[in-house]
Design a protein around this motif. Structure first.
Motif, PDB file in Angstrom:
ATOM      1  N   GLY A  92       4.786 -13.297  -3.327  1.00 51.92           N
ATOM      2  CA  GLY A  92       4.263 -14.249  -2.362  1.00 51.92           C
ATOM      3  C   GLY A  92       4.427 -15.687  -2.817  1.00 51.92           C
ATOM      4  N   ASP A 108      10.401 -11.540  -0.192  1.00 50.51           N
ATOM      5  CA  ASP A 108       9.769 -10.941   0.984  1.00 50.51           C
ATOM      6  C   ASP A 108       9.083  -9.607   0.721  1.00 50.51           C
ATOM      7  N   ARG A 148       5.575  -9.561   2.334  1.00 52.61           N
ATOM      8  CA  ARG A 148       5.641  -9.583   3.799  1.00 52.61           C
ATOM      9  C   ARG A 148       6.060  -8.219   4.340  1.00 52.61           C
TER      10      ARG A 148
END
Length: 213
Positions: free
Chosen positions: A123, A128, A131
């Motif tokens: 993060g 990613d 996410r």
């Protein structure tokens, strides 16, 4: 310790591993490396840690992104247990019982220092991994939980609304952050994980009932 090999004797060579086994070894060591160093670290540094050349590493993983993808699959996707979906959807039991059992099993997997550090590092550095994992959590955990809560309340099992999912995130995030405080910050937290989970589940179900009025 003194090297007792005869003068001029060759050092023992690194054992040659089958390709699949070498690849798994690289991924395992990459998990350890990224958990310690973060994702700004170079593949050169990882190759040095592995004791191999960077070109050899690139033979298995053509780019750093390919290696990070394998780390994600290993640490997050492959640790998902298929029986968890069955547990969440088992309507022969009260939802509170199901959620307590699920979150105790789930946290036994994710309350792991490497898991947590990789998630947080990704993060911070724009990788990613977190996410993608949040999407997995939404689709495999939170939306099914909302659907089960609707069913238990005698409501239509419609597609979960965003506000319902956000409410489930509050429960899930609170349980997750308990692990962060314990494993990452090493702060003083309750030692009774089961009670922390039970309280979070009870608060979620009670709050959801009030929310629906």
């Amino acid at each position: 310790m003194k090297d007792e090999r005869p003068e001029g004797a060759e050092k023992p060579r690194r054992r040659r591993l089958p390709s699949d086994e070498r690849r798994r070894e690289f991924v395992t060591r990459a998990v350890e490396f990224f958990a310690e160093e973060g994702f700004e670290s170079s593949t050169r540094g990882l190759a040095k840690r592995l004791g191999v050349t960077q070109p050899l590493l690139y033979r298995y993983f053509p780019s750093k992104e390919d290696l990070i993808h394998e780390v994600y699959e290993t640490v997050y996707v492959n640790r998902w247990q298929p029986e968890w979906a069955t547990l969440i959807g088992d309507r022969s039991r009260p939802l509170a019982d199901r959620l307590n059992e699920f979150y105790n099993a789930y946290t036994d997997v994710i309350f792991n220092r490497e898991w947590m550090r990789i998630y947080l590092f990704s993060g911070l550095k724009g990788v990613d991994i977190n996410r993608r994992y949040m999407q997995l959590v939404r689709h495999r955990i939170l939306e099914p939980i909302v659907i089960e809560a609707r069913a238990e309340a005698g409501l239509p099992e419609a597609v979960p609304r965003d506000d319902e999912v956000e409410f489930a995130w509050v429960m899930h995030g609170g349980i997750f952050y308990y692990g962060v405080r314990d494993l990452i910050y090493e702060s003083c937290v309750s030692a009774d994980k089961r009670q922390v989970i039970a309280d979070a589940v009870a608060a979620f179900l009670h709050g959801l009932a009030l929310k629906r009025g």
